[in-house]
Motif scaffolding. Structure first.
Motif, mmCIF file in Angstrom:
data_model
loop_
_atom_site.group_PDB
_atom_site.id
_atom_site.type_symbol
_atom_site.label_atom_id
_atom_site.label_comp_id
_atom_site.label_asym_id
_atom_site.label_seq_id
_atom_site.Cartn_x
_atom_site.Cartn_y
_atom_site.Cartn_z
ATOM 1 N N PRO A 89 31.236 33.503 31.640
ATOM 2 C CA PRO A 89 31.053 32.358 32.524
ATOM 3 C C PRO A 89 29.987 32.644 33.584
ATOM 4 O O PRO A 89 29.684 33.796 33.877
ATOM 5 N N THR A 90 29.447 31.579 34.164
ATOM 6 C CA THR A 90 28.493 31.724 35.249
ATOM 7 C C THR A 90 29.250 32.264 36.456
ATOM 8 O O THR A 90 30.162 31.623 36.966
ATOM 9 N N LEU A 91 28.865 33.462 36.859
ATOM 10 C CA LEU A 91 29.608 34.163 37.903
ATOM 11 C C LEU A 91 28.670 35.125 38.612
ATOM 12 O O LEU A 91 27.812 35.734 37.980
ATOM 13 N N SER A 92 28.837 35.241 39.919
ATOM 14 C CA SER A 92 28.132 36.283 40.658
ATOM 15 C C SER A 92 29.129 36.932 41.597
ATOM 16 O O SER A 92 30.041 36.285 42.112
ATOM 17 N N ALA A 93 28.957 38.241 41.798
ATOM 18 C CA ALA A 93 29.914 38.991 42.598
ATOM 19 C C ALA A 93 29.226 40.196 43.223
ATOM 20 O O ALA A 93 28.174 40.645 42.762
ATOM 21 N N HIS A 94 29.844 40.704 44.257
ATOM 22 C CA HIS A 94 29.443 41.974 44.844
ATOM 23 C C HIS A 94 30.640 42.906 44.703
ATOM 24 O O HIS A 94 31.766 42.527 45.032
ATOM 25 N N LEU A 95 30.405 44.116 44.217
ATOM 26 C CA LEU A 95 31.477 45.064 43.946
ATOM 27 C C LEU A 95 31.197 46.383 44.656
ATOM 28 O O LEU A 95 30.084 46.902 44.590
ATOM 29 N N ALA A 119 35.797 43.357 45.989
ATOM 30 C CA ALA A 119 34.968 42.449 45.202
ATOM 31 C C ALA A 119 34.954 41.090 45.870
ATOM 32 O O ALA A 119 35.996 40.601 46.314
ATOM 33 N N GLN A 120 33.781 40.518 45.970
ATOM 34 C CA GLN A 120 33.648 39.165 46.478
ATOM 35 C C GLN A 120 32.869 38.391 45.434
ATOM 36 O O GLN A 120 31.784 38.814 45.014
ATOM 37 N N ALA A 121 33.450 37.267 44.954
ATOM 38 C CA ALA A 121 32.863 36.558 43.821
ATOM 39 C C ALA A 121 32.905 35.054 44.022
ATOM 40 O O ALA A 121 33.749 34.528 44.746
ATOM 41 N N HIS A 122 31.986 34.378 43.330
ATOM 42 C CA HIS A 122 32.036 32.923 43.209
ATOM 43 C C HIS A 122 31.419 32.553 41.869
ATOM 44 O O HIS A 122 30.582 33.265 41.332
ATOM 45 N N GLY A 123 31.937 31.475 41.304
ATOM 46 C CA GLY A 123 31.438 31.027 40.012
ATOM 47 C C GLY A 123 32.509 30.319 39.215
ATOM 48 O O GLY A 123 33.580 29.990 39.726
ATOM 49 N N GLN A 124 32.212 30.104 37.935
ATOM 50 C CA GLN A 124 33.116 29.371 37.045
ATOM 51 C C GLN A 124 34.394 30.147 36.786
ATOM 52 O O GLN A 124 34.385 31.369 36.687
ATOM 53 N N GLY A 125 35.502 29.405 36.667
ATOM 54 C CA GLY A 125 36.766 29.995 36.255
ATOM 55 C C GLY A 125 37.557 30.657 37.366
ATOM 56 O O GLY A 125 38.646 31.165 37.117
ATOM 57 N N LEU A 126 37.028 30.675 38.570
ATOM 58 C CA LEU A 126 37.764 31.277 39.676
ATOM 59 C C LEU A 126 38.671 30.232 40.318
ATOM 60 O O LEU A 126 38.367 29.041 40.297
#
Length: 181
Positions: A89-95, A119-126
């Protein structure tokens, strides 16, 4: 259907460019159990997995990896920091991951002391527009038996944004109203 490193993992023996005298000597295979280095430091690297057949792309960007000395039967400090992007899925995160790891080659087990994952994330399916997860624990991973245990687990999940499920928003509002009373 092939990766650009298949030639490195194909298992085919290639002709050695070493001299015949060197080739004739008895050479023992170096194993991971005898491998030792002073540490690893990778800064601002990019790793891309682009699967054209399945139309997926995963990218680690601004990758920073730092370890302490790596030697058999000795713990190693590990620090990892990276941005992650995915197309499906379209997703971006910092880990960010910090721990002290100890791998036992004989038992195929891994101990992680003081493990902290953020982890900080945003995108599809969250479940929300922005999700922040912080996990801290010690971990014992028996890789041979596929038995994974966390000790002293602390998990904090923060959800923010307009796509929170209705029940969650109502519970948050009612708990705020109840505490103000």
């Amino acid at each position: 259907g092939k990766t650009n490193w298949d030639d490195l993992t194909s298992g085919k023996n290639k002709q050695s460019s070493a001299s015949p005298a060197a080739a004739g000597k008895d050479t023992a295979a170096v194993t991971a159990a005898t491998f030792a280095i002073g540490g690893v430091k990778v800064k601002d690297a990019t790793i891309i997995w682009d699967d054209l057949q399945n139309k997926t792309r995963y990218e680690l960007d601004k990758l920073a990896l730092h370890t302490g000395a790596i030697a058999p039967h000795a713990p190693v400090t590990l620090e990892l920091d990276t941005d992650i992007m995915s197309t499906a899925p379209t997703l971006s995160a910092h880990l960010e991951v910090n721990t002290q790891a100890l791998y036992n080659f004989e038992t195929q087990s891994l101990q992680l002391k003081g493990l902290k994952v953020t982890a900080q994330a945003h995108g599809q399916g969250l479940p929300a527009d922005d999700v922040k997860l912080t996990l801290s624990s010690d971990a014992e991973l028996d890789l041979a038996a596929k038995d994974y245990r966390l000790k002293g687990l602390k998990l904090l999940v923060a959800l923010r944004g307009g796509k929170l499920p209705g029940d969650v928003r109502r519970r948050v509002r009612s708990s705020r109203a109840g505490s103000a009373g």
